[in-house]
Write a protein that holds these residues in place. Structure first.
Motif, short mmCIF file in Angstrom:
data_model
loop_
_atom_site.label_atom_id
_atom_site.label_comp_id
_atom_site.label_asym_id
_atom_site.label_seq_id
_atom_site.Cartn_x
_atom_site.Cartn_y
_atom_site.Cartn_z
N LEU A 33 13.76 -5.32 -0.26
CA LEU A 33 12.72 -6.05 0.46
C LEU A 33 11.69 -5.06 1.01
O LEU A 33 12.02 -3.91 1.30
N ILE A 34 10.46 -5.51 1.15
CA ILE A 34 9.38 -4.62 1.57
C ILE A 34 8.84 -4.98 2.94
O ILE A 34 8.74 -4.13 3.82
N THR A 71 0.80 -1.23 0.00
CA THR A 71 0.00 0.00 0.00
C THR A 71 0.83 1.28 0.00
O THR A 71 0.32 2.31 -0.46
N PRO A 72 2.10 1.28 0.48
CA PRO A 72 2.88 2.52 0.34
C PRO A 72 3.03 2.97 -1.11
O PRO A 72 3.11 4.17 -1.39
N LEU A 86 9.22 4.71 -0.92
CA LEU A 86 8.57 3.69 -0.09
C LEU A 86 8.71 4.04 1.38
O LEU A 86 7.72 4.00 2.14
N SER A 87 9.92 4.38 1.80
CA SER A 87 10.17 4.71 3.21
C SER A 87 9.40 5.95 3.64
O SER A 87 8.88 6.02 4.76
N GLU A 126 17.43 5.30 -9.94
CA GLU A 126 15.97 5.38 -9.92
C GLU A 126 15.38 4.44 -8.86
O GLU A 126 14.43 4.78 -8.16
N PHE A 127 15.97 3.25 -8.73
CA PHE A 127 15.48 2.31 -7.73
C PHE A 127 15.82 2.78 -6.31
O PHE A 127 15.05 2.55 -5.37
N ILE A 128 16.95 3.44 -6.17
CA ILE A 128 17.29 4.03 -4.87
C ILE A 128 16.23 5.07 -4.50
O ILE A 128 15.76 5.12 -3.36
N ARG A 129 15.82 5.87 -5.47
CA ARG A 129 14.79 6.88 -5.24
C ARG A 129 13.46 6.22 -4.91
O ARG A 129 12.74 6.69 -4.02
N LEU A 130 13.12 5.13 -5.61
CA LEU A 130 11.85 4.44 -5.33
C LEU A 130 11.84 3.88 -3.91
O LEU A 130 10.82 3.94 -3.22
N LYS A 131 12.97 3.35 -3.47
CA LYS A 131 13.04 2.85 -2.09
C LYS A 131 12.87 3.99 -1.10
O LYS A 131 12.22 3.82 -0.05
#
Length: 300
Positions: free
Chosen positions: A106-107, A46-47, A236-237, A228-233
């Motif tokens: 990981l989520i 849901t984040p 998420l946080s 980009e994946f660092i930014r997506l993580k």
């Protein structure tokens, strides 16, 4: 008359061809820089809904496709419509060719939000002589969950009849007279418990079944888009931080995706997971490695 009919048939066929072509065109990434990820309304994901609704993803290449059936992750990825998906390690393990797909971060760890329900107690199920119907999603962690449950409860002598169904359909099951077992997860658990189904096992009570949710992506896409994946993580946080600071505002933002869950039900489902966005215990990484899930692309 026949000529007019033939022309009409040709026109209908042309319209159909154009419609199908347009569908597949729209289903594929519109630019080479777009990264499409399939996902579902599992509480741990849901984040991403929150981030999407807040517009935080608009300036990123990420586009999330919201599904219900867990097995659609594999179908969309294998046909080239997506470059990644959110899922458990068990979905990845069901892929025929998984060597190129790796978790980028990981989520969460499921700790009760995946459950096995029934209209009978465990002891009542043990005494059933006829085949027990089991409603679950075939080709997903549901199968692994059920197999681990049967082994842990020493129910191998019972006869089970597995019925493949999406969670959307499972959530609409009425209370049945015949003994049944249902494999489900949040948010669909809420509707089933309202109807009277009782939890007989979960990822909190099971000793032999450990569920970890992650973002799985094609390795080449990870290498080409690391920042980009660092930014997506980070996004998420930030969304998880907003949840902790103001859960009511968070719920109000995402509730359209929650299959009718009330605020209280949603909050109860969040207690069934452990977020892994900040700190990942070494035991979890070791567990993934023991299942041959490669973790060498995990972001710090």
């Amino acid at each position: 008359m026949k000529k007019a009919y033939a022309i009409s048939v040709v026109i209908v066929l042309l319209i159909s061809i154009v419609a199908v072509s347009l569908y597949y065109y729209m289903s594929r990434p519109q630019t080479s820089s777009e990264i499409r990820i399939s996902t579902n309304p599992w509480v741990g994901f849901t984040p991403f809904i929150y981030a999407q609704e807040k517009g935080w993803l608009e300036k990123t290449p990420f586009r999330f496709m919201w599904l219900v059936d867990l097995t659609d992750n594999a179908r969309l990825y294998q046909r080239g419509f997506t470059q990644g998906f959110t899922a458990t390690q068990y979905e990845l393990m069901h892929f025929k060719e998984q060597h190129a797909i790796k978790p980028v971060f990981l989520i969460d760890h499921s700790y009760g939000a995946d459950a096995i329900l029934s209209n009978r107690t465990l002891e009542e199920l043990r005494s059933v002589k006829s085949p027990i119907k089991v409603f679950l999603e075939r080709g997903s962690l549901n199968e692994d969950f059920f197999e681990a449950f049967v082994k842990e409860q020493k129910m191998e002598s019972l006869v089970f009849s597995q019925i493949d169904a999406s969670q959307k359909n499972i959530g609409t099951l009425p209370m049945r007279e015949d003994p049944v077992i249902i494999i489900s997860y949040a948010p669909y658990l809420s509707e089933l418990t309202k109807k009277g189904y009782q939890t007989i096992a979960s990822t909190q009570t099971m000793n032999s079944f450990y569920v970890i949710d992650a973002l799985f992506v094609d390795e080449k896409v990870i290498d080409a888009n690391k920042q980009e994946f660092i930014r997506l993580k980070e996004i998420l946080s930030l969304a998880i931080k907003r949840f902790r600071e103001d859960p009511k505002e968070y719920y109000a933002t995402i509730k359209g995706y929650l299959e009718g869950q009330t605020y209280e039900e949603f909050m109860a489902s969040t207690e069934g997971i452990e977020w892994l966005n900040d700190t990942v215990p070494e035991t979890i990484v070791a567990h993934l490695n023991s299942q041959q899930v490669k973790t060498d692309r995990l972001l710090p």
